[in-house]
Enzyme design. Structure first.
Site, PDB file in Angstrom:
ATOM      1  N   GLU A   1       0.867  -1.184   0.000  1.00  0.00           N
ATOM      2  CA  GLU A   1       0.000   0.000   0.000  1.00  0.00           C
ATOM      3  C   GLU A   1       0.901   1.231   0.000  1.00  0.00           C
ATOM      4  O   GLU A   1       1.811   1.357   0.821  1.00  0.00           O
ATOM      5  CB  GLU A   1      -0.916  -0.005   1.233  1.00  0.00           C
ATOM      6  CG  GLU A   1      -1.861   1.187   1.253  1.00  0.00           C
ATOM      7  CD  GLU A   1      -3.123   0.968   2.094  1.00  0.00           C
ATOM      8  OE1 GLU A   1      -3.389  -0.171   2.511  1.00  0.00           O
ATOM      9  OE2 GLU A   1      -3.843   1.963   2.317  1.00  0.00           O
ATOM     10  N   ARG A   2       0.644   2.121  -0.953  1.00  0.00           N
ATOM     11  CA  ARG A   2       1.477   3.326  -1.103  1.00  0.00           C
ATOM     12  C   ARG A   2       2.950   2.977  -1.310  1.00  0.00           C
ATOM     13  O   ARG A   2       3.838   3.681  -0.815  1.00  0.00           O
ATOM     14  CB  ARG A   2       1.326   4.270   0.090  1.00  0.00           C
ATOM     15  CG  ARG A   2      -0.112   4.572   0.471  1.00  0.00           C
ATOM     16  CD  ARG A   2      -0.898   5.124  -0.669  1.00  0.00           C
ATOM     17  NE  ARG A   2      -2.302   5.333  -0.326  1.00  0.00           N
ATOM     18  CZ  ARG A   2      -3.208   5.726  -1.211  1.00  0.00           C
ATOM     19  NH1 ARG A   2      -2.867   5.933  -2.481  1.00  0.00           N
ATOM     20  NH2 ARG A   2      -4.445   5.908  -0.852  1.00  0.00           N
TER      21      ARG A   2
ATOM     22  N   ASN B   1      -3.325  -1.603   7.758  1.00  0.00           N
ATOM     23  CA  ASN B   1      -4.619  -2.105   7.294  1.00  0.00           C
ATOM     24  C   ASN B   1      -4.421  -3.612   7.142  1.00  0.00           C
ATOM     25  O   ASN B   1      -3.844  -4.065   6.162  1.00  0.00           O
ATOM     26  CB  ASN B   1      -5.009  -1.494   5.949  1.00  0.00           C
ATOM     27  CG  ASN B   1      -5.306  -0.007   6.070  1.00  0.00           C
ATOM     28  OD1 ASN B   1      -5.803   0.465   7.096  1.00  0.00           O
ATOM     29  ND2 ASN B   1      -4.988   0.750   5.030  1.00  0.00           N
TER      30      ASN B   1
ATOM     31  N   GLU C   1     -10.324   5.022   9.340  1.00  0.00           N
ATOM     32  CA  GLU C   1     -10.606   4.664   7.946  1.00  0.00           C
ATOM     33  C   GLU C   1     -11.283   3.296   7.863  1.00  0.00           C
ATOM     34  O   GLU C   1     -10.824   2.394   7.156  1.00  0.00           O
ATOM     35  CB  GLU C   1      -9.325   4.721   7.113  1.00  0.00           C
ATOM     36  CG  GLU C   1      -8.699   6.107   7.171  1.00  0.00           C
ATOM     37  CD  GLU C   1      -7.505   6.310   6.250  1.00  0.00           C
ATOM     38  OE1 GLU C   1      -6.722   5.361   6.091  1.00  0.00           O
ATOM     39  OE2 GLU C   1      -7.369   7.418   5.712  1.00  0.00           O
TER      40      GLU C   1
ATOM     41  N   ARG D   1      -2.031   3.594  16.855  1.00  0.00           N
ATOM     42  CA  ARG D   1      -2.022   4.756  15.959  1.00  0.00           C
ATOM     43  C   ARG D   1      -3.168   5.721  16.266  1.00  0.00           C
ATOM     44  O   ARG D   1      -4.274   5.299  16.603  1.00  0.00           O
ATOM     45  CB  ARG D   1      -2.096   4.318  14.495  1.00  0.00           C
ATOM     46  CG  ARG D   1      -0.817   3.650  14.052  1.00  0.00           C
ATOM     47  CD  ARG D   1      -0.917   3.247  12.607  1.00  0.00           C
ATOM     48  NE  ARG D   1      -0.403   4.242  11.695  1.00  0.00           N
ATOM     49  CZ  ARG D   1      -1.024   4.656  10.611  1.00  0.00           C
ATOM     50  NH1 ARG D   1      -2.248   4.244  10.325  1.00  0.00           N
ATOM     51  NH2 ARG D   1      -0.450   5.511   9.803  1.00  0.00           N
TER      52      ARG D   1
ATOM     53  N   LYS E   1       0.942  10.929  13.539  1.00  0.00           N
ATOM     54  CA  LYS E   1       1.492  11.485  12.300  1.00  0.00           C
ATOM     55  C   LYS E   1       1.971  12.912  12.529  1.00  0.00           C
ATOM     56  O   LYS E   1       1.358  13.652  13.299  1.00  0.00           O
ATOM     57  CB  LYS E   1       0.433  11.476  11.196  1.00  0.00           C
ATOM     58  CG  LYS E   1       0.092  10.083  10.706  1.00  0.00           C
ATOM     59  CD  LYS E   1      -0.769  10.132   9.440  1.00  0.00           C
ATOM     60  CE  LYS E   1      -1.098   8.711   8.995  1.00  0.00           C
ATOM     61  NZ  LYS E   1      -1.765   8.653   7.675  1.00  0.00           N
TER      62      LYS E   1
ATOM     63  N   ASP F   1      -2.411  14.695   7.281  1.00  0.00           N
ATOM     64  CA  ASP F   1      -1.967  13.371   6.843  1.00  0.00           C
ATOM     65  C   ASP F   1      -0.766  13.484   5.897  1.00  0.00           C
ATOM     66  O   ASP F   1      -0.951  13.486   4.690  1.00  0.00           O
ATOM     67  CB  ASP F   1      -3.128  12.677   6.108  1.00  0.00           C
ATOM     68  CG  ASP F   1      -2.756  11.306   5.605  1.00  0.00           C
ATOM     69  OD1 ASP F   1      -1.652  10.837   5.923  1.00  0.00           O
ATOM     70  OD2 ASP F   1      -3.575  10.708   4.892  1.00  0.00           O
TER      71      ASP F   1
ATOM     72  N   GLU G   1       5.380   9.995  13.834  1.00  0.00           N
ATOM     73  CA  GLU G   1       5.325   9.143  12.640  1.00  0.00           C
ATOM     74  C   GLU G   1       5.585   9.972  11.392  1.00  0.00           C
ATOM     75  O   GLU G   1       4.882  10.950  11.134  1.00  0.00           O
ATOM     76  CB  GLU G   1       3.958   8.451  12.533  1.00  0.00           C
ATOM     77  CG  GLU G   1       3.863   7.529  11.319  1.00  0.00           C
ATOM     78  CD  GLU G   1       2.530   6.781  11.191  1.00  0.00           C
ATOM     79  OE1 GLU G   1       1.625   7.023  12.022  1.00  0.00           O
ATOM     80  OE2 GLU G   1       2.393   5.971  10.263  1.00  0.00           O
TER      81      GLU G   1
ATOM     82  N   GLU H   1       4.008   9.190  -0.593  1.00  0.00           N
ATOM     83  CA  GLU H   1       2.614   9.164  -1.046  1.00  0.00           C
ATOM     84  C   GLU H   1       2.149  10.516  -1.580  1.00  0.00           C
ATOM     85  O   GLU H   1       1.601  10.600  -2.677  1.00  0.00           O
ATOM     86  CB  GLU H   1       1.708   8.726   0.108  1.00  0.00           C
ATOM     87  CG  GLU H   1       0.233   8.773  -0.256  1.00  0.00           C
ATOM     88  CD  GLU H   1      -0.677   8.284   0.855  1.00  0.00           C
ATOM     89  OE1 GLU H   1      -0.166   7.914   1.929  1.00  0.00           O
ATOM     90  OE2 GLU H   1      -1.894   8.273   0.632  1.00  0.00           O
TER      91      GLU H   1
ATOM     92  N   TRP I   1     -14.039  12.798   2.752  1.00  0.00           N
ATOM     93  CA  TRP I   1     -12.764  12.688   3.455  1.00  0.00           C
ATOM     94  C   TRP I   1     -12.403  13.874   4.352  1.00  0.00           C
ATOM     95  O   TRP I   1     -11.382  13.854   5.044  1.00  0.00           O
ATOM     96  CB  TRP I   1     -11.627  12.442   2.447  1.00  0.00           C
ATOM     97  CG  TRP I   1     -11.781  11.115   1.779  1.00  0.00           C
ATOM     98  CD1 TRP I   1     -12.333  10.871   0.555  1.00  0.00           C
ATOM     99  CD2 TRP I   1     -11.390   9.827   2.294  1.00  0.00           C
ATOM    100  NE1 TRP I   1     -12.319   9.523   0.279  1.00  0.00           N
ATOM    101  CE2 TRP I   1     -11.740   8.858   1.340  1.00  0.00           C
ATOM    102  CE3 TRP I   1     -10.787   9.409   3.479  1.00  0.00           C
ATOM    103  CZ2 TRP I   1     -11.508   7.495   1.523  1.00  0.00           C
ATOM    104  CZ3 TRP I   1     -10.544   8.047   3.669  1.00  0.00           C
ATOM    105  CH2 TRP I   1     -10.907   7.111   2.696  1.00  0.00           C
TER     106      TRP I   1
HETATM  107  O1  GCW Z   1      -2.722   8.637   3.964  1.00  0.00           O
HETATM  108  C1  GCW Z   1      -3.481   7.508   4.225  1.00  0.00           C
HETATM  109  C2  GCW Z   1      -3.186   6.552   3.128  1.00  0.00           C
HETATM  110  C3  GCW Z   1      -3.651   5.154   3.416  1.00  0.00           C
HETATM  111  C4  GCW Z   1      -3.046   4.731   4.748  1.00  0.00           C
HETATM  112  C5  GCW Z   1      -3.475   5.716   5.822  1.00  0.00           C
HETATM  113  C6  GCW Z   1      -2.859   5.398   7.177  1.00  0.00           C
HETATM  114  C7  GCW Z   1      -2.367   2.555   5.463  1.00  0.00           C
HETATM  115  O2  GCW Z   1      -3.771   7.026   1.932  1.00  0.00           O
HETATM  116  O3  GCW Z   1      -3.223   4.325   2.367  1.00  0.00           O
HETATM  117  O4  GCW Z   1      -3.406   3.413   5.083  1.00  0.00           O
HETATM  118  O5  GCW Z   1      -3.059   6.999   5.466  1.00  0.00           O
HETATM  119  O6  GCW Z   1      -1.866   6.024   7.513  1.00  0.00           O
HETATM  120  O7  GCW Z   1      -3.359   4.550   7.879  1.00  0.00           O
END
Ligand code: GCW
Length: 617
Positions: free
Chosen positions: A116-117, A159, A242, A275, A316, A321, A343, A349, A479
């Site tokens: 992912e990413r 995820n 999410e 998280r 984060k 994000d 983080e 990304e 979002w």
């Molecule tokens: O920025 C978003 C990403 C998701 C990611 C999520 C996260 C792993 O688009 O792909 O999922 O953050 O940090 O959990």
């Protein structure tokens, strides 16, 4: 999976590995001998084991050197000695200790092999639903990480997709144990990302953290995990984020939710990394009261003091994000009685996906400056690694991983110093070429911000993929990332008179941003909603500054190609050609950003560029 890979910043090892052995000191000796041979040096080096910490020192000793430290410290010391010798630095170092205790890399690798990413190929660890890897490559990777002081790796995506939810169950545990043993000699321990709802699929039939059956189930499960992998670092959880399951599903808060796991983990010395990326991802764009950057702080601060000592909240860096420019997350400055980890995201990304050059330490310098004095004792980074030959897709993106480890150890980002070290280790350049490359790294973040993110306006990226411009792509979605641009105004008012987000900061930081006339201009539109004609401190209007930045950013992105071309013949040909193709793609991407963002604002404002450059209707 490809079998070969570049040596990255450890060329002197020529990808040769020492034999596997459990005995730490012996392993450090083997690596030292191998490294010195690779460097063509025969200086005597002695290793003195003192204590058992992670710190080390390097002293001149007769004709050679002596490295002192605990078991793990000695191995770090050996790599640092080799790195300093290889980079032409004086190896002597007084006692050095890591600034951050947990220094983690998070992979977002799925059992399918897709990352992912991920922008550097497939997973190094999984494919087709099973563990699948080349042990030598995993060991080379572990060595790279250890050489920069990383002590923890989570291999699977936060995820947690099936069958990764079963990694802690008997069917997969032996596999997990096997790969843990490849990292172990390097002092790297594994963390597993776990699905919070797992017990609901077994006898308890629910995952409610207050249900005794669930508590008993986790205890049993965790005991079994530690029987197989006694040094597992612990679990990582993405809950109620999410659409992932979490305690909110059962009407419980995250302190109650975390306790369910932290108690049984503590018995084995395990930690729980939790998280804090919790926000409403099903927002209605019509709702102007909910401001997504407020979410993490609102969800957690009232829980301070209720988490066990082995819990670390993973936060984060930005309140949104991983955007190219955001202020520091206020949550990092709050919760004095709770373990916290910063983080960052090495995976690019939102920052050019390892096509566009984006060297991160200048951004980290900004964050760390604001984080001064906060009790953040841990650090994590989303990996930018895959099975590509050069590990990171763009060869120069290796510099971000290198600098991350160095920053995690030293606690300062030292963008130029770490960049210079990485260049010296990786390429053999004369001073002029070295400086050219270092300048390119150092300029890259600002260039990227100039053509993508005007003055703290985030989220103009293409939806889903997050590469390239689509200014209103997320505008009417769920979002929570709305721009609400009109023909008069742009930006978001996050001050006391607006969403109030600013009030989550300590007073000194509030002051930095509260007044548009005084606000750090780089984040002006993150905090303020202003007319296009607002005067910047240099006298330009806001809209003119945005046009100028986009023209300048795109021009500078284009010029990166020329700067790179001046290195032809100095950089290994394959690396040169591969990166050249990326610089060309970056230049094209930057032109798209320039034209689309400029046209976007022009269509709303109808204000012409004072300098008469082309802005499309
Ligand atoms: O920025 C978003 C990403 C998701 C990611 C999520 C996260 C792993 O688009 O792909 O999922 O953050 O940090 O959990």
């Amino acid at each position: 999976m490809r079998s070969s890979c570049s040596c990255a910043w450890l060329p002197f090892f020529n990808n040769t590995l020492s034999p596997e052995r459990e005995d730490c000191l012996g392993f450090a000796r083997d690596e030292l001998a191998l490294g010195l041979r690779g460097l063509g040096l025969s200086v005597p080096v002695s290793l003195n084991q003192t204590g058992d910490g992670e710190g080390f020192s390097i002293q001149a000793d007769g004709e050679g050197w002596s490295v002192s430290g605990g078991e793990q410290g000695l191995l770090y010391g050996v790599y640092r000695l080799l790195i300093r010798l290889s980079g032409g630095l004086d190896p002597a170092l007084p006692l050095t200790q890591p600034r951050f205790e947990l220094r983690m890399i998070n992979h977002w690798d799925n059992p399918s092999g897709l990352v992912e990413r991920g922008y550097a190929g497939h997973s190094l660890f999984f494919s087709n639903g099973v563990f699948s890897y080349l042990p030598e490559r995993v060991r080379l990777y572990a060595r790279l990480l250890c050489s920069i002081g990383i002590n923890t790796v989570c291999l699977n995506n936060v995820n947690v997709h099936t069958p990764a939810d079963r990694f802690i169950m008997p069917e997969y545990l032996p596999e997990l144990a096997k790969i843990a043993s490849l990292f172990r000699p390097f002092g790297i321990r594994l963390l597993v990302a776990v699905d919070y709802s797992l017990p609901a699929r077994f006898e308890p039939g629910t995952a409610d953290p207050l249900d005794p059956a669930v508590q008993a189930w986790w205890k049993k499960t965790i005991d079994r995990v530690y029987q197989t992998i006694p040094d597992l670092r612990g679990f990582l959880i993405k809950a109620d984020s999410e659409s992932r399951p979490g305690p909110y599903l059962y009407g419980r808060d995250h302190a109650q939710g975390a306790k369910l796991l932290s108690v049984p983990l503590a018995k084995h010395g395990g930690i729980l990394v939790w998280r804090c990326f919790v926000y409403n991802c099903k927002q209605d764009w019509r709702d102007t009261a909910t401001d997504r950057p407020k979410a993490a702080y609102s969800n957690y601060t009232h829980l301070d003091g209720r988490f066990d000592a082995n819990v670390i909240l993973q936060i984060k860096y930005g309140p949104f994000d991983f955007q190219p420019r955001e202020p520091l997350s206020p949550l990092l400055l709050a919760m004095p009685r709770t373990g916290k980890a910063l983080e960052v995201q090495l995976a690019q990304e939102y920052t050019g996906q390892q096509i566009d050059l984006y060297y991160m330490p200048p951004q980290w310098e900004e964050m760390l400056a604001d984080m001064k004095g906060a009790n953040v004792r841990h650090i994590c980074a989303v990996s930018n690694i895959g099975d590509d030959f050069n590990w990171t897709g763009h060869d120069l993106a290796q510099a971000n991983l290198y600098a991350y480890g160095r920053m995690a150890w030293e606690g300062t980002a030292c963008a130029a110093r770490f960049g210079g070290e990485w260049i010296k280790l990786t390429y053999d350049l004369a001073m002029t070429e070295h400086d050219t490359l270092l300048d390119m790294l150092m300029d890259s973040r600002e260039i990227y911000v100039q053509y993508t993110a005007p003055l703290g306006v985030c989220w103009m990226v293409t939806t889903q993929s997050h590469y390239g411009p689509q200014p209103e792509g997320y505008e009417y979605t769920a979002w929570g990332t709305y721009l609400r641009t009109t023909s008069d105004l742009l930006g978001t008012n996050r001050t006391e008179t607006g969403t109030g987000f600013i009030l989550q900061y300590p007073p000194a930081i509030q002051e930095k941003y509260a007044d548009p006339a005084e606000c750090d201009e780089r984040l002006l539109l993150f905090f303020h909603r202003l007319p296009y004609t607002f005067r910047m401190r240099d006298g330009r209007t806001l809209i003119q500054r945005i046009y100028d930045d986009h023209f300048l950013g795109a021009a500078r992105a284009g010029a990166l190609t020329d700067r790179w071309m001046s290195l032809k013949g100095h950089i290994p040909e394959a690396v040169y050609a591969h990166a050249l193709e990326r610089f060309e793609r970056q230049a094209a991407n930057a032109r798209e950003w320039r034209d689309i963002v400029n046209t976007y604002y022009f269509r709303y404002s109808r204000i012409q560029d004072e300098r008469g450059r082309v802005i499309y209707e």
